[in-house]
Write an enzyme that holds these catalytic residues in place. Structure first.
Site, PDB file in Angstrom:
ATOM      1  N   ASN A  93       0.459  -0.936   0.018  1.00 13.97           N
ATOM      2  CA  ASN A  93       0.201   0.007   0.528  1.00 13.97           C
ATOM      3  C   ASN A  93       0.784   1.661   0.088  1.00 13.97           C
ATOM      4  O   ASN A  93       0.541   2.142  -0.730  1.00 13.97           O
ATOM      5  CB  ASN A  93      -0.659   0.109   1.287  1.00 13.97           C
ATOM      6  CG  ASN A  93      -1.473   1.260   1.451  1.00 13.97           C
ATOM      7  OD1 ASN A  93      -2.482   1.487   0.933  1.00 13.97           O
ATOM      8  ND2 ASN A  93      -1.240   1.801   2.778  1.00 13.97           N
ATOM      9  N   TYR A 161       2.643   9.042 -11.391  1.00 15.69           N
ATOM     10  CA  TYR A 161       1.761   8.396 -11.430  1.00 15.69           C
ATOM     11  C   TYR A 161       0.727   7.867 -11.730  1.00 15.69           C
ATOM     12  O   TYR A 161      -0.190   7.046 -11.033  1.00 15.69           O
ATOM     13  CB  TYR A 161       1.229   9.853 -10.253  1.00 15.69           C
ATOM     14  CG  TYR A 161      -0.200   9.325  -9.003  1.00 15.69           C
ATOM     15  CD1 TYR A 161       0.644   9.060  -7.419  1.00 15.69           C
ATOM     16  CD2 TYR A 161      -1.703   8.602  -8.777  1.00 15.69           C
ATOM     17  CE1 TYR A 161      -0.301   8.060  -6.724  1.00 15.69           C
ATOM     18  CE2 TYR A 161      -2.259   8.751  -8.240  1.00 15.69           C
ATOM     19  CZ  TYR A 161      -1.206   8.002  -6.894  1.00 15.69           C
ATOM     20  OH  TYR A 161      -2.407   7.364  -5.416  1.00 15.69           O
TER      21      TYR A 161
END
Ligand code: NAI
Length: 255
Positions: A93, A161
């Site tokens: 994560n 990203y």
């Protein structure tokens, strides 16, 4: 801690566990009885979260780890193997994102590109490489990677990203297909706009917040717990036939 839950006896690793979605997820696993290992680059906050969980009677240990360093990912899993001898749940994560006013793609400094790919994409891969042998030795398990809306769509000036999070979706499918036959399920969550440190700057700007909320049919941004509930479910028996999925947790943003 709930010793009756299906998570009792499970060993669960969460990266990026010092704050936000990772903190909510590791707390969810711990409170349902799992022994949890918190990994994060931020030792101060990570130690504090682990200590708070222990104070509630949970089994929790923090291991400082920079997921962009393969040796540190290996050391993390070696620690788990030595201490617990098994791994049942791995949530990859940890991540970073762009600031509020990122440069145009043609002006993006290469070190910014490299850091984003190193942490958000290679970091997941390094963790997977370290985790898979122990998951196999355990006889199977559940992996959840944290993807993003930007695994499906993009916004201007978020090229690195977007590329990294599209890559996380690809990694998730690849692992699901390759290791499903050996009892390892691999899924992803794709959070929408979540109130965490990552979005603090953008959501504290009223204009930006209103523009984002307008795109969310449920009319609100997410709490970290909204995502943690889905991560927990993906690791549960209820999701035993879910493999290779990337579940949007976005209040309908993608619709
Ligand atoms: P956050 O900033 O609260 O948590 C991220 C955690 O990752 C922090 O504790 C940070 O110290 C840690 N971290 C950063 N670089 C690291 C590294 N190299 N090694 C180990 N740990 C590192 O942010 P949030 O929102 O909880 O982010 C978690 C994940 O959710 C990230 O992968 C992010 O891309 C993803 N995500 C978040 C969204 C949001 O709206 N907040 C939306 C979509 C995806």
């Amino acid at each position: 801690m709930n010793r009756q839950s299906e998570f009792a006896e499970k060993i669960a690793l969460v990266t990026g566990a010092a704050s936000g979605i990772g903190k909510a997820s590791v707390s969810s696993f711990a409170r349902q009885g799992a022994t949890v290992i918190l990994a994060d680059i931020n030792a101060e906050d990570g130690e504090r979260v682990a200590s708070d969980l222990r104070a509630e009677g949970n089994d929790a240990v923090f291991v400082r780890t920079d997921v962009s360093e393969p040796d540190q990912c290996s050391a993390l899993v070696d620690f788990i193997k030595t201490k617990y001898g098994r791994l049942d749940i791995a949530c990859n994560n940890a991540g970073i994102a762009d600031g509020i006013a990122p440069p145009a793609t043609h002006e993006l400094p290469l070190d910014v590109w490299r850091r984003m790919i190193d942490v958000d994409l290679s970091g997941v891969f390094y963790c997977l490489q370290a985790e898979l042998p122990l998951l196999l030795a355990t006889g199977g398990g559940a992996i959840v990677n944290t993807a993003s809306l930007q695994s499906f769509i993009t916004f201007p000036r978020t090229t690195a990203y977007t590329a990294a999070k599209h890559g996380v979706l690809g990694l998730t499918k690849a692992i699901a297909k390759e290791y499903g036959p050996q009892g390892i399920r691999c899924n992803a969550v794709a959070p929408g706009v979540v109130n965490t440190g990552l979005t603090r700057e953008i959501l504290s700007n009223d204009t930006w917040r209103a523009a984002l909320e307008e795109k969310i049919p449920l009319g609100r941004t997410a709490a970290p717990e909204d995502v943690a509930r889905v991560m927990t479910w993906l690791c549960s028996e209820g999701a035993q036939y879910v493999n290779g999925a990337c579940v949007p947790v976005d209040g309908g943003f993608l619709t």
